[in-house]
Design a protein around this motif. Sequence first.
Motif, mmCIF file in Angstrom:
data_model
loop_
_atom_site.group_PDB
_atom_site.id
_atom_site.type_symbol
_atom_site.label_atom_id
_atom_site.label_comp_id
_atom_site.label_asym_id
_atom_site.label_seq_id
_atom_site.Cartn_x
_atom_site.Cartn_y
_atom_site.Cartn_z
ATOM 1 N N LEU A 154 0.800 -1.012 -0.002
ATOM 2 C CA LEU A 154 -0.129 -0.262 0.247
ATOM 3 C C LEU A 154 0.979 1.090 -0.448
ATOM 4 O O LEU A 154 1.726 1.210 1.408
ATOM 5 N N TYR A 156 0.447 5.194 0.464
ATOM 6 C CA TYR A 156 -0.491 6.542 0.742
ATOM 7 C C TYR A 156 0.114 7.843 0.689
ATOM 8 O O TYR A 156 1.562 7.894 1.530
ATOM 9 N N PHE A 161 -2.700 11.291 5.646
ATOM 10 C CA PHE A 161 -2.700 10.524 6.337
ATOM 11 C C PHE A 161 -2.625 10.810 7.921
ATOM 12 O O PHE A 161 -1.916 10.688 8.406
ATOM 13 N N PRO A 180 -2.308 4.149 8.092
ATOM 14 C CA PRO A 180 -2.067 3.198 7.459
ATOM 15 C C PRO A 180 -1.401 1.841 7.628
ATOM 16 O O PRO A 180 -2.316 0.813 7.083
ATOM 17 N N THR A 181 0.102 2.124 8.223
ATOM 18 C CA THR A 181 0.442 1.310 9.228
ATOM 19 C C THR A 181 0.145 0.659 10.197
ATOM 20 O O THR A 181 0.086 -0.692 10.736
ATOM 21 N N TRP A 183 -3.373 -0.536 10.362
ATOM 22 C CA TRP A 183 -4.956 -1.020 9.940
ATOM 23 C C TRP A 183 -4.645 -2.670 9.231
ATOM 24 O O TRP A 183 -3.496 -2.985 8.934
ATOM 25 N N VAL A 189 -9.968 -0.496 4.927
ATOM 26 C CA VAL A 189 -10.225 0.438 3.369
ATOM 27 C C VAL A 189 -11.013 0.757 2.469
ATOM 28 O O VAL A 189 -11.142 1.962 2.708
ATOM 29 N N PHE A 206 -8.965 4.095 -2.555
ATOM 30 C CA PHE A 206 -7.646 3.589 -3.088
ATOM 31 C C PHE A 206 -7.267 3.120 -4.630
ATOM 32 O O PHE A 206 -7.971 2.298 -5.150
ATOM 33 N N PRO A 330 -3.365 -4.356 4.277
ATOM 34 C CA PRO A 330 -3.984 -4.842 5.549
ATOM 35 C C PRO A 330 -4.076 -5.479 6.555
ATOM 36 O O PRO A 330 -4.040 -7.009 5.777
#
Length: 459
Positions: A154, A156, A161, A180-181, A183, A189, A206, A330
């Motif tokens: 992923l 981002y 974020f 995000p790290t 999830w 998502v 995304f 995720p």
Amino acid sequence: MKAISLKIVGVVIVVIIVIAIGVFLASYHPKSKTVTLTVVTFSGQSAKFIQYAGNLFSSQHPGVKVVVESYPFSDYIEKELTSLEAHSSQYDIIGFTSTSAQRVAPYLISLNSSLFNMSDIIGPQEAFGGIIYNTTTHQNVTIGIAYETAVYLLAYRTNIFENSTLLNEFMNEYHINFTPTTWQNWTVVLDVDHFLTSHNITKYGFIIDDHVAHGIIDAFPAVYGWYYSRNSSLNHGLSGGLPGFNIMFEGYIPSGLTYPLPSFNSTSGIEALETYKDLISYEVNPSQLQICYGNFQEFYPNAPGAFIFTTQLSSLNSSELNNTALAPLPGGYAETGTDFLGVSKYSLHVSLAEEFLKFLVSPEVQVQAFMKFNKFPISKTAFSELISNSSISPLYRQWLREVYISASSAYANPPNIPQTYPQLIPSFNSAIFKYLTGQNTNATSVLNQAAQQWISALK
């Protein structure tokens, strides 16, 4: 006495001449013939890195020249096979990808694994393509060495974020961490996609590949890996499935068969397919335009990020690149997309070719791969040295940390058995594409159809 003296003088002269000739011959070295190692691979940064390493190798091995011949990605495999099928010694070292490993395997030697420091090479990267499962002998064979790390993960945009206002708004609305790290599942998502698009913060969610020619076979396993690894009735204790067959097949071979059965025509597969379709609903309709390896960057500025291979980062402009951080998929895993080099059976310099491959994956050279060519290393030692190097920007060190974490858990892979390219990919992709575009709305029917085609291909 005079005659004796003349004889002695004559002997002395002969001895001197012999010694002189010996000294001359000892000091005379006719120009040695240069040994050329020829590498064939696809064009791009990887080929440039291999040539750079080749020049370093030549400087340390006088009389050895490394030449890299490269062709466009769409052509290079056929170029290689034409030469290999003719048993030509034209190429010493053969480049290939994970999914093309079985096509070139019959023409490559089994590498001497003891020559390499395999404990320093990231295992999941080497396993998917460098080590193949021989379906005839039921043995694992090392046919190539991974010379860089590439994973599907992923990416981002940090300006979204790392925005504290958005972080607080999302937390208040969904009660989930916005970073995000952190999830742990794909539902997060979709929540983020809905939050950002409904608040008009981004036009798309995304970005994820939905290209029917190839991309679906990369994107679906990336999503499906979460479900497969958590379903022991499918994986039978192997989160990555059986070597070669990987997660798209069950983790065991039933009695009476020589192959495992497809795993995706299951409740886990249906859940993954529905999730995949939901993700795609937040981007351009694939009936109008398909997202692929080569065009995702066009949509990236209007999205919060994308699910991509690390090799795709180079297609972002510098402004977007400097605003991009990385995270595993995720739940903390990834998919492999590594490239390899193997040694041709018809090479006239097999030992020297293996020696070059050993040099290529050494920590010293692997550090240069990142510093000079932005290629993530395959060496654990190189990763450690780079991450601890304070002269490297914090953003790049964040990349290195997350890529290392992802690469170490990159088990969500499509199959790379002989039938993969000619049969499995097109049959699976076409069936899934019909579901994504509404031509067939029954997920169970779609997956069963693809599974039956895969079984027929394996029989």
